[in-house]
Design a protein around this motif. Sequence first.
Motif, PDB file in Angstrom:
ATOM      1  N   ALA A 212     -56.027 -32.696  56.951  1.00 58.08           N
ATOM      2  CA  ALA A 212     -55.745 -33.288  55.701  1.00 58.08           C
ATOM      3  C   ALA A 212     -54.579 -34.281  55.728  1.00 58.08           C
ATOM      4  CB  ALA A 212     -55.771 -32.083  54.498  1.00 58.08           C
ATOM      5  N   ARG A 213     -53.770 -33.833  56.225  1.00 63.18           N
ATOM      6  CA  ARG A 213     -52.276 -34.720  56.390  1.00 63.18           C
ATOM      7  C   ARG A 213     -52.028 -35.187  57.540  1.00 63.18           C
ATOM      8  NH1 ARG A 213     -50.505 -36.525  51.301  1.00 63.18           N
ATOM      9  NH2 ARG A 213     -51.123 -35.037  49.751  1.00 63.18           N
ATOM     10  N   GLN A 214     -52.757 -36.391  58.033  1.00 65.01           N
ATOM     11  CA  GLN A 214     -52.567 -37.013  59.361  1.00 65.01           C
ATOM     12  C   GLN A 214     -51.600 -38.283  59.078  1.00 65.01           C
ATOM     13  OE1 GLN A 214     -52.145 -37.210  62.367  1.00 65.01           O
ATOM     14  NE2 GLN A 214     -54.185 -36.994  63.156  1.00 65.01           N
ATOM     15  N   ASP A 215     -50.964 -38.519  60.086  1.00 65.38           N
ATOM     16  CA  ASP A 215     -49.868 -39.494  60.324  1.00 65.38           C
ATOM     17  C   ASP A 215     -50.788 -40.969  59.650  1.00 65.38           C
ATOM     18  OD1 ASP A 215     -47.461 -40.733  61.553  1.00 65.38           O
ATOM     19  OD2 ASP A 215     -49.101 -41.968  62.058  1.00 65.38           O
ATOM     20  N   GLU A 216     -50.076 -41.438  58.961  1.00 68.55           N
ATOM     21  CA  GLU A 216     -50.834 -42.653  58.000  1.00 68.55           C
ATOM     22  C   GLU A 216     -51.450 -43.684  59.113  1.00 68.55           C
ATOM     23  OE1 GLU A 216     -52.315 -44.121  54.770  1.00 68.55           O
ATOM     24  OE2 GLU A 216     -51.114 -42.291  54.889  1.00 68.55           O
ATOM     25  N   SER A 217     -50.559 -43.880  59.968  1.00 71.13           N
ATOM     26  CA  SER A 217     -50.840 -44.989  60.847  1.00 71.13           C
ATOM     27  C   SER A 217     -51.920 -44.519  61.858  1.00 71.13           C
ATOM     28  CB  SER A 217     -49.546 -45.575  61.615  1.00 71.13           C
ATOM     29  OG  SER A 217     -49.101 -44.659  62.545  1.00 71.13           O
ATOM     30  N   ILE A 218     -51.959 -43.343  62.155  1.00 70.73           N
ATOM     31  CA  ILE A 218     -53.092 -43.193  63.203  1.00 70.73           C
ATOM     32  C   ILE A 218     -54.426 -42.988  62.149  1.00 70.73           C
ATOM     33  CG2 ILE A 218     -53.811 -41.198  64.425  1.00 70.73           C
ATOM     34  CD1 ILE A 218     -51.017 -40.456  65.318  1.00 70.73           C
ATOM     35  N   GLN A 219     -54.252 -42.421  61.345  1.00 74.03           N
ATOM     36  CA  GLN A 219     -55.265 -42.364  60.271  1.00 74.03           C
ATOM     37  C   GLN A 219     -55.966 -43.816  60.069  1.00 74.03           C
ATOM     38  OE1 GLN A 219     -54.948 -41.258  56.191  1.00 74.03           O
ATOM     39  NE2 GLN A 219     -55.871 -39.454  56.877  1.00 74.03           N
ATOM     40  N   ARG A 220     -55.290 -44.744  59.788  1.00 75.54           N
ATOM     41  CA  ARG A 220     -55.540 -46.172  59.734  1.00 75.54           C
ATOM     42  C   ARG A 220     -56.160 -46.750  60.980  1.00 75.54           C
ATOM     43  NH1 ARG A 220     -51.268 -47.856  58.082  1.00 75.54           N
ATOM     44  NH2 ARG A 220     -50.552 -48.879  60.278  1.00 75.54           N
ATOM     45  N   ILE A 221     -55.867 -46.451  62.097  1.00 79.32           N
ATOM     46  CA  ILE A 221     -56.467 -47.008  63.477  1.00 79.32           C
ATOM     47  C   ILE A 221     -57.594 -46.199  63.643  1.00 79.32           C
ATOM     48  CG2 ILE A 221     -55.952 -47.507  65.795  1.00 79.32           C
ATOM     49  CD1 ILE A 221     -52.941 -47.203  65.022  1.00 79.32           C
ATOM     50  N   ALA A 222     -57.707 -44.984  63.444  1.00 79.00           N
ATOM     51  CA  ALA A 222     -58.777 -44.159  63.764  1.00 79.00           C
ATOM     52  C   ALA A 222     -59.971 -44.649  63.017  1.00 79.00           C
ATOM     53  CB  ALA A 222     -58.414 -42.648  63.644  1.00 79.00           C
ATOM     54  N   VAL A 223     -59.675 -44.809  61.653  1.00 78.52           N
ATOM     55  CA  VAL A 223     -60.865 -45.188  60.734  1.00 78.52           C
ATOM     56  C   VAL A 223     -61.574 -46.810  61.225  1.00 78.52           C
ATOM     57  CG1 VAL A 223     -61.518 -45.417  58.375  1.00 78.52           C
ATOM     58  CG2 VAL A 223     -59.824 -43.857  59.040  1.00 78.52           C
ATOM     59  N   HIS A 224     -60.492 -47.488  61.507  1.00 76.96           N
ATOM     60  CA  HIS A 224     -60.703 -48.588  61.904  1.00 76.96           C
ATOM     61  C   HIS A 224     -61.627 -48.648  63.037  1.00 76.96           C
ATOM     62  CE1 HIS A 224     -60.692 -52.796  63.337  1.00 76.96           C
ATOM     63  NE2 HIS A 224     -60.041 -52.408  64.524  1.00 76.96           N
ATOM     64  N   LEU A 225     -61.223 -47.746  63.997  1.00 83.18           N
ATOM     65  CA  LEU A 225     -62.202 -47.780  65.135  1.00 83.18           C
ATOM     66  C   LEU A 225     -63.493 -47.202  64.887  1.00 83.18           C
ATOM     67  CD1 LEU A 225     -59.370 -46.479  67.602  1.00 83.18           C
ATOM     68  CD2 LEU A 225     -60.884 -48.580  68.057  1.00 83.18           C
ATOM     69  N   CYS A 226     -63.606 -46.138  63.998  1.00 78.33           N
ATOM     70  CA  CYS A 226     -64.896 -45.483  63.509  1.00 78.33           C
ATOM     71  C   CYS A 226     -65.615 -46.608  63.013  1.00 78.33           C
ATOM     72  CB  CYS A 226     -64.410 -44.592  62.705  1.00 78.33           C
ATOM     73  SG  CYS A 226     -63.973 -42.866  63.433  1.00 78.33           S
ATOM     74  N   ASN A 227     -65.273 -47.253  62.252  1.00 82.39           N
ATOM     75  CA  ASN A 227     -66.068 -48.518  61.572  1.00 82.39           C
ATOM     76  C   ASN A 227     -66.536 -49.264  62.507  1.00 82.39           C
ATOM     77  OD1 ASN A 227     -67.082 -49.881  59.562  1.00 82.39           O
ATOM     78  ND2 ASN A 227     -65.049 -50.978  59.224  1.00 82.39           N
ATOM     79  N   ALA A 228     -65.716 -49.806  63.645  1.00 85.20           N
ATOM     80  CA  ALA A 228     -66.070 -50.917  64.341  1.00 85.20           C
ATOM     81  C   ALA A 228     -67.189 -50.153  65.697  1.00 85.20           C
ATOM     82  CB  ALA A 228     -64.837 -51.126  65.142  1.00 85.20           C
ATOM     83  N   LEU A 229     -67.044 -48.659  65.719  1.00 82.15           N
ATOM     84  CA  LEU A 229     -68.020 -48.134  66.528  1.00 82.15           C
ATOM     85  C   LEU A 229     -69.514 -47.887  66.180  1.00 82.15           C
ATOM     86  CD1 LEU A 229     -65.665 -45.515  68.110  1.00 82.15           C
ATOM     87  CD2 LEU A 229     -66.873 -47.006  69.440  1.00 82.15           C
ATOM     88  N   VAL A 230     -69.431 -48.027  64.783  1.00 80.50           N
ATOM     89  CA  VAL A 230     -70.734 -47.754  64.151  1.00 80.50           C
ATOM     90  C   VAL A 230     -71.409 -48.907  63.509  1.00 80.50           C
ATOM     91  CG1 VAL A 230     -70.698 -45.078  63.454  1.00 80.50           C
ATOM     92  CG2 VAL A 230     -69.930 -47.147  62.007  1.00 80.50           C
ATOM     93  N   CYS A 231     -70.934 -50.140  63.977  1.00 84.39           N
ATOM     94  CA  CYS A 231     -71.088 -51.556  63.546  1.00 84.39           C
ATOM     95  C   CYS A 231     -72.044 -51.904  64.641  1.00 84.39           C
ATOM     96  CB  CYS A 231     -70.112 -52.437  63.049  1.00 84.39           C
ATOM     97  SG  CYS A 231     -70.301 -54.032  62.547  1.00 84.39           S
ATOM     98  N   GLN A 232     -73.085 -52.552  64.582  1.00 81.64           N
ATOM     99  CA  GLN A 232     -73.876 -53.242  65.538  1.00 81.64           C
ATOM    100  C   GLN A 232     -74.170 -52.462  66.609  1.00 81.64           C
ATOM    101  OE1 GLN A 232     -74.457 -56.389  65.305  1.00 81.64           O
ATOM    102  NE2 GLN A 232     -73.372 -57.214  63.655  1.00 81.64           N
ATOM    103  N   VAL A 233     -74.852 -51.147  66.402  1.00 79.42           N
ATOM    104  CA  VAL A 233     -75.199 -50.299  67.315  1.00 79.42           C
ATOM    105  C   VAL A 233     -76.544 -49.737  66.942  1.00 79.42           C
ATOM    106  CG1 VAL A 233     -72.987 -49.296  68.387  1.00 79.42           C
ATOM    107  CG2 VAL A 233     -73.941 -48.337  66.252  1.00 79.42           C
ATOM    108  N   ASP A 234     -77.074 -49.328  68.018  1.00 79.43           N
ATOM    109  CA  ASP A 234     -78.541 -48.884  67.766  1.00 79.43           C
ATOM    110  C   ASP A 234     -78.474 -47.693  66.731  1.00 79.43           C
ATOM    111  OD1 ASP A 234     -79.769 -50.864  69.257  1.00 79.43           O
ATOM    112  OD2 ASP A 234     -79.858 -49.514  71.074  1.00 79.43           O
ATOM    113  N   ASN A 235     -79.670 -47.467  66.209  1.00 81.67           N
ATOM    114  CA  ASN A 235     -79.899 -46.230  65.177  1.00 81.67           C
ATOM    115  C   ASN A 235     -79.701 -45.085  65.848  1.00 81.67           C
ATOM    116  OD1 ASN A 235     -80.225 -48.220  63.404  1.00 81.67           O
ATOM    117  ND2 ASN A 235     -82.408 -47.831  62.662  1.00 81.67           N
ATOM    118  N   HIS A 236     -80.054 -44.768  67.181  1.00 77.16           N
ATOM    119  CA  HIS A 236     -80.043 -43.504  67.629  1.00 77.16           C
ATOM    120  C   HIS A 236     -78.581 -43.124  67.793  1.00 77.16           C
ATOM    121  CE1 HIS A 236     -79.604 -45.849  71.426  1.00 77.16           C
ATOM    122  NE2 HIS A 236     -79.174 -44.596  71.984  1.00 77.16           N
TER     123      HIS A 236
END
Length: 784
Positions: free
Chosen positions: A497-521
């Motif tokens: 619930a209380r992750q380091d703010e900078s890590i949280q921001r980078i991790a969410v950015h990576l998560c977003n990029a990882l599900v952009c432009q990939v196959d549905n499976h």
Amino acid sequence: MAAKAGDNPDSLMTLATVFCLRNLRKTMCYQGFRNKLCLRSDIFLPSEICDKLVNTYMELVHTDSNFEPEESFFQLFSDPRSTRLTRVQLREDFVRDRDLEAIRKQDLIELHLTYCNSLSSRSLKTLTCFRETLVSLCLFGCNHIFYRKGGAPLACNEDTEDEEEESPASRQALEMDFNFQGFNRLRLLNLGGLPDEMDAETLLKPLKSLTSLDLSNVQLLGTAFFTQWKDRLASLVLYNVDLSEELVSTVVELINLRHLDISRESRRTSKFKMTRKILTAIVQRLINLVSLDISGHIMLDNCTVPHFEEAMGRPSTEPCKSSIYPFQELKRPLQFLGLYDTTLCNVTHIPAYKVTGSKNEDQVLNAIEAYTEFRPELAHRAINQLFDIARIQHCSQLLRALQLVIAALKCHKYDKSIQVTGSAALFYLTNTEYRSDQSVRLRREVIQVVLNGMEQYQEVTVQRNCCLTLCNFSIPEELEFQYSRVNQLLLKILEPARQDESIQRIAVHLCNALVCQVDNHHKEAVGKMGFVKTMLNLIQKKLQDRMCDQVMEFSWSALWNITDETPDNCQMFLNCRGMSLFLECLQEFPDKQELHRNMLGLLGNVAEVKALRPQLLTPQFITVFSNLLDSKADGIEVSYNACGVLSHIMFDGSEVWSMEEPRRDTVMDKMWDAIQSWDVSSRRNINYRSFEPILRLLPQSISPVSQHWATWALYNLVSVYPSKYCPLLIKEGGISLLEKVLELESSQPETKDMARKVMEQCENFKEDPMETNHGQEVNYGQRG
């Protein structure tokens, strides 16, 4: 085309070995009694293959989280009639007493045990089984091998295979009965880290034929015993051994020494001072010396020539020009000279071909190479200096630097300091400046060690460094070979619930990029990992803090991407209170345009799923969508997406519209007004992979306004971005559907007019397929 750095392929032998280890039951083995792994009876494996199998197995165990260790793996090599082991390297706590006992009948020539802290004195008994054949033995860092478990006497039971392992804490009694009697062929011995209670002299006395001895970090009670190898010893390592004049006097009697290491971890821990006289004696007496390490010593100033003299001319390795007086006595330059953490590494003329130090990149890389395996404390400091070189200056030996850092991270997976500095160095060594020189294979190696670090350490600095390094890669393309693993690690980072703010921001950015432009499976698989719930939890937390930051916006953007044409993920969004959070965000952050665009894009994906649309058909939601038609946020994007949601809902017909307010006709009128207010030449913050959800709204008479929205969307995209969207529309059969729009009596005149323009645009593009508008759309999301 020239090969890029690190592009050498694995040998066929390596590929076959790894395949067999990953598929033991399908290749060499079968499932025996009690699921025990057994070697097939028709197999005989020579030493070259057996050695490779065991050593590669250890590497996979420590560097590949997807590799499953086999409980009875070492038992496969218990019978020398079917398997032959000669050279084995084992490391870390993973290795148990029973593993060594399993191979006790093998005629081992080399046995290297490094940091095997789970071994007890039970393994000393096993060592005696190899005494007639062993030539090289390493027990470096095996801190408990000279202690009995729970004070039990030394014993080797033939049936101890299933004996319960005790924890290292239970080892108390020193094993006094062991010595190297009978190890007559032993030539190379490493006892680095031998316990202080053990008397090295007594232990080593039977070994008359040693040529190489490593006593790093060993406390010596006497020195005279070294002279028993006076005419034989070629290599002596006394790293972190307290030096004295007596010890140095003994060492210089070992006239056949070719390698001498009397270095220390740090100058701060040494009382001994390296004088000109001592260095001169070493050089004069040890005439066969080709390698010398005196790192970490306090050097007295009279060792070097005056600065104005030594700075003259180009740097030279000729002994006669040496800036260090004692080395002027050398007959030829040394092959290796360790000067790390000494003042001597800064002089101009050093008579050695390879020097460790901190003066320049070459010295630093030499230090990492020389000290990684047995001196992580020095390697850590050298990698830190490489980090500064890559960050501030320029790394000229990129391939070597990357390979050395990768090797250090693999070798010391459990050393936090190495993981911190290594991951930081990788960030700078993989950035844009160096990227063009790196092969696919090398960059994959970087990704593997980065993910290993993320798995092993939940510590903030390691996690941040690893996440930042991943940002240097093309996502998702370069991470796709580890797609599930990287997503699991990122979601794990985002769990607290209380992750380091900078890590949280980078991790969410990576998560977003990882599900952009990939196959549905891929999206479905990530959804099942808990991706949707994790993002909604982050949004809930930001709402509680009343904060709309990048984490909030990236989380909605990630949900927009992962729900694109993925009904299961859309369902999860609804099941996890997604609509409630949508309304709360609208209310709490009425002026956040990017947030609104991301949320409406996501709801457009939900609205495309026919089975889920009834859940959106409530007075509250329809009113919200209807009001957002008037939004001018982010150009036309919020209004466009709101109209898209309503277009899919209208497509289900008037019979599903069970509410009295708002009335269906009223909402449709607002939709017409909104569409007519948009500038058809608007540049878009959206990226369609498929037009299928739009195309299904075309040939129908149920909802003319939905048809008009779909036609407007197509005209906007093919006219502003013809090179991308004209081919897509043609490929997906859009032209024939537009022709049907023209045939339908229910189609409005303005819709038909726009349909003709779309068809003309595509026709013109086929005749002259040149991009007329040089702008590019921004890939904030897909259609999501």
